[in-house]
Design a protein around this motif. Sequence first.
Motif, short mmCIF file in Angstrom:
data_model
loop_
_atom_site.label_atom_id
_atom_site.label_comp_id
_atom_site.label_asym_id
_atom_site.label_seq_id
_atom_site.Cartn_x
_atom_site.Cartn_y
_atom_site.Cartn_z
N ASP A 199 14.20 10.87 -3.79
CA ASP A 199 15.53 10.35 -3.53
C ASP A 199 15.50 9.61 -2.21
O ASP A 199 15.28 10.20 -1.15
N TYR A 200 15.72 8.29 -2.26
CA TYR A 200 15.62 7.46 -1.05
C TYR A 200 16.96 7.22 -0.37
O TYR A 200 17.03 6.47 0.59
N THR A 201 17.99 7.86 -0.89
CA THR A 201 19.33 7.53 -0.41
C THR A 201 19.46 7.61 1.11
O THR A 201 20.01 6.74 1.75
N ASN A 202 18.96 8.71 1.68
CA ASN A 202 19.15 8.90 3.12
C ASN A 202 17.84 8.85 3.91
O ASN A 202 17.85 9.10 5.11
N VAL A 203 16.76 8.50 3.25
CA VAL A 203 15.46 8.66 3.91
C VAL A 203 15.33 7.72 5.10
O VAL A 203 15.78 6.58 5.08
N LYS A 204 14.70 8.23 6.17
CA LYS A 204 14.52 7.42 7.37
C LYS A 204 13.05 7.12 7.63
O LYS A 204 12.73 6.21 8.40
N TYR A 205 12.19 7.93 7.07
CA TYR A 205 10.76 7.78 7.38
C TYR A 205 9.97 8.09 6.12
O TYR A 205 10.08 9.18 5.57
N VAL A 206 9.21 7.12 5.66
CA VAL A 206 8.43 7.29 4.44
C VAL A 206 6.97 7.02 4.74
O VAL A 206 6.65 6.00 5.35
N ILE A 207 6.12 7.95 4.32
CA ILE A 207 4.68 7.70 4.42
C ILE A 207 4.15 7.56 3.00
O ILE A 207 4.39 8.43 2.15
N LEU A 208 3.45 6.46 2.78
CA LEU A 208 2.81 6.26 1.48
C LEU A 208 1.30 6.39 1.67
O LEU A 208 0.73 5.68 2.50
N VAL A 209 0.72 7.29 0.91
CA VAL A 209 -0.74 7.40 0.92
C VAL A 209 -1.21 6.67 -0.34
O VAL A 209 -1.17 7.21 -1.44
N GLY A 210 -1.61 5.43 -0.15
CA GLY A 210 -1.84 4.59 -1.33
C GLY A 210 -0.47 4.25 -1.89
O GLY A 210 0.34 3.62 -1.22
N ARG A 211 -0.21 4.70 -3.09
CA ARG A 211 1.09 4.52 -3.76
C ARG A 211 1.69 3.15 -3.45
O ARG A 211 2.70 3.01 -2.78
N ASN A 212 1.04 2.16 -3.98
CA ASN A 212 1.36 0.76 -3.76
C ASN A 212 2.61 0.39 -4.55
O ASN A 212 2.56 -0.37 -5.52
N LEU A 213 3.75 0.93 -4.14
CA LEU A 213 4.98 0.79 -4.93
C LEU A 213 5.41 -0.65 -5.15
O LEU A 213 6.11 -0.94 -6.12
N MET A 214 5.03 -1.57 -4.27
CA MET A 214 5.45 -2.96 -4.46
C MET A 214 4.58 -3.67 -5.48
O MET A 214 4.89 -4.78 -5.91
N GLU A 215 3.48 -3.05 -5.88
CA GLU A 215 2.64 -3.66 -6.92
C GLU A 215 2.47 -2.73 -8.11
O GLU A 215 2.38 -3.18 -9.25
N ALA A 216 2.39 -1.43 -7.86
CA ALA A 216 2.40 -0.46 -8.95
C ALA A 216 3.87 -0.13 -9.16
O ALA A 216 4.36 0.92 -8.77
N ILE A 217 4.54 -1.10 -9.77
CA ILE A 217 6.00 -1.09 -9.75
C ILE A 217 6.59 -0.07 -10.70
O ILE A 217 6.24 -0.02 -11.87
#
Lengths: 728, 267, 246
Positions: A199-217
């Motif tokens: 849930d990204y509604t209130n998130v302030k800090y996100v760490i992505l380990v890999g998880r290429n969300l802008m390409e693995a859409i």
Amino acid sequence: MTQLFTRRDFLKITGATATAVAAGGLLPASVAKAARDAGLIDPNGDGYIPSLCEMCVWRCGLLAKVRNGRVVKLEGNPDNPHSTGKLCARGQSGLMNTYDPDRVLYPLIRVGPRGGGQFRRATWEEALDLVAQNMLAIKEKHGAEAMIFSSTHNLSQVQFENLLNGYGSPNYGTQRSLCFNAMVVAFSLTYGVEEPSRDYTNVKYVILVGRNLMEAISTSETRQLTAAVARGAKLIVLDPRFTKTAAKATEWIPIRPGTDAAFLLAMINVIATEKLGDCDFVSRYVNGCQELPQVMAEYTPEWAESKCGVPADTIRRIAREFAADRPDAMIHPGWRTSNFINSFQTERAIATLNAVVGNVLTSNGCLVALNPEASGVKLGKPPQPAYPRVTALRLDGVPWKYPLVPLKLGIFQNIRDAILTGQPYQARGWFIARQNPMLSLPDRRKTAEAFGKLDFIVDVDIIMNDTAWYADVVLPEASYLERYDPLNALAGKIWLRQPVIEPQGEAKSALWIYKQLGERLGLGDYFQYADEEDYLRQQLAPTGITLDELKLRGWADPPKEEKVEEDLKFNTASGKIEVYSQTLANAGFSGWPAWEEPPAPAADQFYLLTGKVGQHTQMGTQNNKLLNQVFKFQGLWMHPSEAAKRGINQNDKIRVKSEVGEVVTTAYVTQAIRPDCVYLTPGFGHLSKGLRVAYGNGASDSDLHVTYTDPISGGQALSQTFVTVEKA
Amino acid sequence: MSHEYIPLSLRKKLFNKEIKKHNLANILTHWFNVLSWLLLLPTGLGILASPRLGLVPEVWLDATRQMFGGTANLIKFHYSVGLLWMFVLTFNIFIGFRKYFVSFAGERMLLDKDDIEWLKVKPLQMMGLLKGKTLPPQDAYNAGQKAYSYVVILGTFFIGLTGVIMTFSKYIPWKWLVQWSLPVHFSAVGAVFAGVIIHIYMGAAFPEERSAFFSMFTGKVNALYARLHHYKWYQRKLQEEDDWEERVLAEGRELRTKEHAAEAAGD
Amino acid sequence: MATNTKKRYGFVIDVSRCIDCRACLVSCKVENSVPEDHTRIWVRDLGVEGEFPNLKQTFVPYNCMHCEEPPCVDVCTSGATYKDPENGLIQIDQEACIGCGLCLPACPYNVRYLNPETGKADKCNGCIQRVEQGLQPACVQTCVGDARTFGDLNDLNSDVSIALKNAKSVQRLATDDVDTGPNIYYINGDVMQASLLPREPSYASAETFWRKVAVPAVVAGVGLSFLGQAVFFAKQLVDGEKDFEE
């Protein structure tokens, strides 16, 4: 942002009303009968029909614009939480998936050698009879276990499993071990759910380990993350490659492959030692956290720096920043986590970090660790007898060699290896549906060899993919725009996939195929539905919702069980989040998240990275003309310093060699990758000449990948393959 | 006019005699061309809406679009008439009236010494100079008319060719050809139109050519006009007439001889 | 050029949100049956800038700017291309287009192509067929990152106006030398890169010849011819008619 496009609008636009049904007699015969009956199409044969995309596993709800019995445009369904009115490039290209001239529209039976691509057209009668005949012969001569069943998880999986279980084989292959296993097993053990929702509604800090969300859409999630970053959330991306996600990040950390766990364990060290976590939450819901400072003592940021190459100060800073934003801080659980054998530990560390900052709750907070079954949607199903008891061992070693791998996930690559070794027994046949193991399994040469050893291979697919090319019988499934599938439950609602056009040629839905085959195998009792609509009605029976109303809107809100709000209880042995897992310890593994040293390439070798692009889905879309117009295969990514050392310039022909194979491709020289890494976009290099667009385009990393399996989760370790690169 | 003196009685006789100058094919083709031009030129100009070219006044651009109900219809009309015009001309020249046209071309279109001389003298005379000089005799068409015909033939050919290219631009892979067709079409139309202005004045308003004007309806000019302005052709016509008279008389003599012979045999 | 239109439809692109997913490209292609080797819209990748590991990459969605002073309208032979007085979008009346292609080099942004099937000029039409139905243009509707917005720039409450109001930075692809009044606004990112900036409108040599040589020559020729004949006619009238002429 104002969405001009709502469900009400499109109904208004097309004027689709109940009266249109009466005019059904005037419509062209080719228009999908179902949609016509539902009144979704006006007397001209025009209208919007809601259904579900299948261009990837996210399954966005879509609205298909139909004109004269043809799909002319696809739109995201604004009502669907995975789409929210959007479709990605692949979703938008779905027309070409259905209207691809290389579709297999008739059953095919092989003539000539296997892999020669020579088939003759057969009737369904003949093809199904032949398949049943062979499968029964194998069962009789070698036992049901000699037949392998594999399918990449999809909506008709429930009936696929029905066939498998009714037939009595234990050998169930899915794609999970090539993708999810590390994440699923780690989170199952730690939180009691396979995959916590985000849930990204209130998130302030996100760490992505890999998880290429802008390409693995994953459409809605990608959208939410973009929105979070736009409103000021910090995004930290750990990735040896400068992906498009890294391009949108606040900070990109080009971490050494295989060492994410070191970084994360050091973060735990910092947070535990400096007491930056949510002490209240931790003590109530997380076990093992009191011991964390001692257990993690050795994993200092300085130690981590020596492993992963990230400066200790950076690690320390990020740990503090992450904790400071709690509980609105999240480390993404990951998606495809089949990188290194220690990816399992990486996932355990992620689960731990989220827990110690207290963002994991069952109804609120960044990570929602709800048990999907707890969404309360109860669907019916056709009656059927109990399955026969299966005593044979599974070929993939689950659970007898791999005690912690769930049966539903399995270890796909082990099945292939078992065909070759003949241990613990020789497999004889393979039934494949909606899957392309010929291209997706690591070490393509081995896979081809395994195919060669089998007596009988049958493939259910919509197009002549590489696996179909090597099969003995190809059964044409109707594309996702042409068929019904079992209902999909999402966010407490049920979603329908329905045909928006008549299936072309003689293509049929999986529901039909499995039933037809089942009956010929003497398993008719397991398929007690007359047709697809009857099946769906049986699914809907306990909900009180009619199929007609479901067809009209594409979704329905079934009555749900009243959930008793109890104190947070996680679906683990202790009822708490298990940073320390007794289950793991009992199985002989470290009960704590722990460091496992990954292998590293020799001086003249590179880590071979894999990944995703936003315009293709794994191995299945490379024949799609629309997608090929917006993405061109790039060749092997390589850092300029390493390219220069080898005299390689942009677009030069190069040879890439691993210990199991080699490919010749072109060089893509770029700053966007660590010098010790190279990257090849997967899914290209198809062998099937039946894919006239994809054939001969690009190279396949499955020719290079060495097969490594994590003993805990059964996951593949795709980035543990090291390669040399030289000018060709 | 500077030409040789013709006595009064001859003048009167010649004035009342008519000679056929234009056959039906000629006449129909001429007026068909006139009609085509009346339809094509205004609509063609109406199409040219480019502000950058800035040639045609907006009032005409609006009027033509109003008349035809939009640019698309205007263009369709223009190229439809254009294609029809081209088809009819091509048919006439190469198929329908080939017999007429070939001799027509040979006889009436090529420039000879007299024509060249005429071209040097006539324009100056028209401006009031060289009043006393005698003009060399001209054929069916004077040199000015021959020169005009070259402009028309060449111009029409290019108008038609470029028109077809633009109409069927979809099928032309060389877009530079389509693009150059625009100024070529325009220039060819312009050149022919400049000639047409002279042609109309000379044919319709210029007093000396009155007989010629009416010949475009009746097909005939009066013999005096012919003798004065198209002497060589006139001579040829006289010769033809003489020859014809000869033939008729000879025929009659032959007939009479036959009759006599028959009578004599019948006794 | 008409700048006083009732609506002023335009795009606002939030550069920070574009992830180069290219859903918009496919959506447009399908919606508008764009032929295989052509596109009406682009996502321009400015490339990986910098040196490892200090890298930057920007993606810039791009299509017809629906200019206030469109050079394509200026040069169109038949007036097929026009700025819609109702909403400011630049449209091409396909039936009125003669396929001369003069508009292609005239566009400073190179957004036009000749459709090989129809032979006519084509480009982004603002998905007017959708907008009229109350829908968003195909690219905007499906934009996963919500980078693209479309609407009436004259309406203070439209998506585009609100986006502009809240923007951290606003740019348009225009320079001091070439400013045709583009109606795509780029916010929250720097797009003023040489590869994106417009070039001067350019014109086929046939057009230049037409305008500079053929037109003056024909006007002069026809004028002279007319004048010449007018003089003779006047002289004829002055001289009066002779009753006895040949």
